[in-house]
Design an enzyme around this catalytic site. Structure first.
Site, mmCIF file in Angstrom:
data_model
loop_
_atom_site.group_PDB
_atom_site.id
_atom_site.type_symbol
_atom_site.label_atom_id
_atom_site.label_comp_id
_atom_site.label_asym_id
_atom_site.label_seq_id
_atom_site.Cartn_x
_atom_site.Cartn_y
_atom_site.Cartn_z
ATOM 1 C CB SER A 70 1.679 9.848 1.276
ATOM 2 O OG SER A 70 2.158 8.703 0.622
HETATM 3 C C1 SAM Z 1 5.373 6.666 -0.677
HETATM 4 S S1 SAM Z 1 5.781 5.147 0.084
HETATM 5 C C2 SAM Z 1 4.234 4.604 0.694
HETATM 6 C C3 SAM Z 1 3.577 5.563 1.633
HETATM 7 C C4 SAM Z 1 2.738 4.890 2.650
HETATM 8 N N1 SAM Z 1 1.654 4.094 2.117
HETATM 9 C C5 SAM Z 1 2.218 5.811 3.734
HETATM 10 O O1 SAM Z 1 1.876 5.224 4.751
HETATM 11 O O2 SAM Z 1 2.146 7.042 3.615
HETATM 12 C C6 SAM Z 1 5.991 4.080 -1.296
HETATM 13 C C7 SAM Z 1 6.416 2.683 -0.933
HETATM 14 O O3 SAM Z 1 6.242 1.871 -2.080
HETATM 15 C C8 SAM Z 1 7.187 0.838 -1.997
HETATM 16 N N2 SAM Z 1 7.297 0.174 -3.291
HETATM 17 C C9 SAM Z 1 8.002 0.536 -4.400
HETATM 18 N N3 SAM Z 1 7.816 -0.365 -5.398
HETATM 19 C C10 SAM Z 1 6.977 -1.305 -4.905
HETATM 20 C C11 SAM Z 1 6.414 -2.496 -5.433
HETATM 21 N N4 SAM Z 1 6.669 -2.901 -6.666
HETATM 22 N N5 SAM Z 1 5.607 -3.221 -4.634
HETATM 23 C C12 SAM Z 1 5.313 -2.827 -3.356
HETATM 24 N N6 SAM Z 1 5.839 -1.726 -2.810
HETATM 25 C C13 SAM Z 1 6.646 -0.962 -3.563
HETATM 26 C C14 SAM Z 1 8.447 1.515 -1.501
HETATM 27 O O4 SAM Z 1 9.331 0.593 -0.899
HETATM 28 C C15 SAM Z 1 7.861 2.526 -0.514
HETATM 29 O O5 SAM Z 1 7.923 2.055 0.798
#
Ligand code: SAM
Length: 413
Positions: A78
């Site tokens: 992010s």
């Molecule tokens: C924007 S990224 C996270 C950014 C991260 N927290 C950082 O360190 O900046 C969003 C993540 O959410 C995950 N994701 C999507 N749907 C999800 C769900 N139902 N449960 C857990 N993770 C999920 C995706 O695989 C992705 O890796």
């Protein structure tokens, strides 16, 4: 020095971190020394894909780390301003227990720095490759204490007790019960919630049977996968070059009629309302105000280069659009003088004149009442809750688990 930190002769990772912290401080995203210290310590570049330059890794922007078959991002680091905002607004202190939904490692490392050795951080991701990458990068960066779990985050992480904060880093259209059930009574849930196509990162605190938003900021996140997946309806108006997002059950649109409307003349109406672009979050407030009206509404996204002259909306990703079954009118903004911009509207279809005139009235009403910053109250209730009647303008967003109410204050102007 952290491994791999000197990749360019001019900018080391340490320099880049220092510059980023200065930028986030001067823009007001970092206010607390603990958060500045976390951003100074975490080697962000170790969480980026191999080959990412130091400049890119430490830019105040998102770094995409994974894409789906359609080319759309499914995982990313992010943007720093948003990570800082979430960590600050969650009120994290040393010793706090934090659950992160949506992983990658970088944000979890920042949280781990803030909560310190007495705290706990668990990060859950649905994508096993993200989990593996996050585990390796966290170990390499010096955060082996962060637990990364492969699971669907809609279930939270019940195995480890209650959390002082749950930080959701993936766009949600609903708040599953696990996130609030697993929150301690004084805890905070920070989550990007999509409401009528508008995503706001809400800081939510429990208040009896519901949650109250104490802060909110416009943001974008990759979409939720798994059980919570709930994409909004997309209506292509010119293939992928112009797409209307409809994010509620009450708005219906005749896609054929709307496409045909774009073949007809464009009604262009200027508004007397102008905006000084130094005036911060006012556009954010106008967008939500327009979305809150009890009438059919969508959000227009365009490829500016490919639709210029036909569609010139104020915002190329999220432009508020009033609708009827066969007509639409979207918000415009053009340069007025060196510091101000003038609003207006463009309409298409048989109802174009009425819709653009309605849009001008709504902009004028917002200008009269809310441009000084009076935002709406946002509360999230269990689905099926009957809220007391109110005279105030209120948008209700019903989802499977929750009912979100966006209620605008009465003003005396
Ligand atoms: C924007 S990224 C996270 C950014 C991260 N927290 C950082 O360190 O900046 C969003 C993540 O959410 C995950 N994701 C999507 N749907 C999800 C769900 N139902 N449960 C857990 N993770 C999920 C995706 O695989 C992705 O890796």
């Amino acid at each position: 020095m952290a491994p791999g930190s000197r990749t360019s002769e001019t900018l080391t990772a340490e320099d880049a971190r220092r510059q980023l912290v200065e930028q986030l401080r001067s823009q007001g995203w970092i206010t607390r020394p603990e958060v500045a210290a976390a951003f100074t310590a975490v080697p962000r570049h170790l969480f980026a894909p191999a080959g990412t330059s130091i400049e890119t890794a430490y830019a105040n922007d998102v770094v995409v780390t994974r894409r789906g078959a359609d080319g759309k991002a499914t995982s990313s680091i992010s943007a720093p301003w948003l990570q800082a905002y979430m960590v600050e607004t969650a009120g994290l202190r040393p010793g706090a227990r934090v659950l992160e939904i949506g992983s990658g490692g970088c944000n979890a490392a920042l949280i781990a720095e803030v909560v310190g050795p007495a705290g706990a951080v668990v990060s859950v991701d649905i994508d096993v490759q993200v989990v593996t990458h996050a585990q390796r990068a966290l170990a390499r960066a010096g955060y082996p204490q962060v637990k990364v779990v492969h699971a669907d985050g809609v279930h939270g992480h019940p195995a480890d007790g209650l959390w002082d904060a749950v930080l959701v880093t993936v766009e949600a259209s609903d708040l599953p019960p696990a996130w609030t059930d697993q929150l301690s009574p004084a805890g905070r849930l920070v989550a990007p919630l999509r409401m009528r196509g508008n995503t706001r990162c809400l800081t939510l605190q429990p208040a009896g049977d519901h949650l109250v938003a104490t802060a909110s900021v416009q943001c974008g996140f990759v979409a939720m996968q798994g059980h919570g997946r709930n994409p909004a309806r997309q209506v292509p108006l010119r293939g992928d070059d112009a797409v209307l997002t409809l994010d509620d059950d009450t708005t219906t649109a005749n896609a054929e009629a709307l496409r045909a409307a774009l073949d007809g003349p464009r009604v262009e109406v200027p508004s007397p309302v102008t905006l000084d672009m130094s005036m911060g979050t006012y556009l954010e407030s106008l967008h939500l105000w327009l979305a809150s009206q009890p009438r059919p509404y969508g959000v227009l996204r365009v490829d500016r280069d490919r639709t210029a002259g036909l569609l010139d909306p104020q915002d190329r990703f999220f432009c508020p659009t009033l609708l009827t079954n066969d007509s639409l009118a979207y918000l415009t903004m053009r340069r007025h003088d060196t510091t101000t911009w003038q609003f207006g509207g463009h309409g298409f279809g048989p109802q174009a004149t009425r819709l653009t005139s309605d849009l001008m009235e709504l902009i004028a009403a917002w200008d009269q009442q809310y441009r000084a910053g009076a935002g709406p109250d946002i509360t999230v209730h269990p689905a099926g809750t009957r809220l007391p009647d109110t005279e105030r303008l209120r948008l209700l967003v019903p989802r499977r688990h929750t009912l979100t109410a966006i209620t605008w204050p009465e003003t005396n102007r």
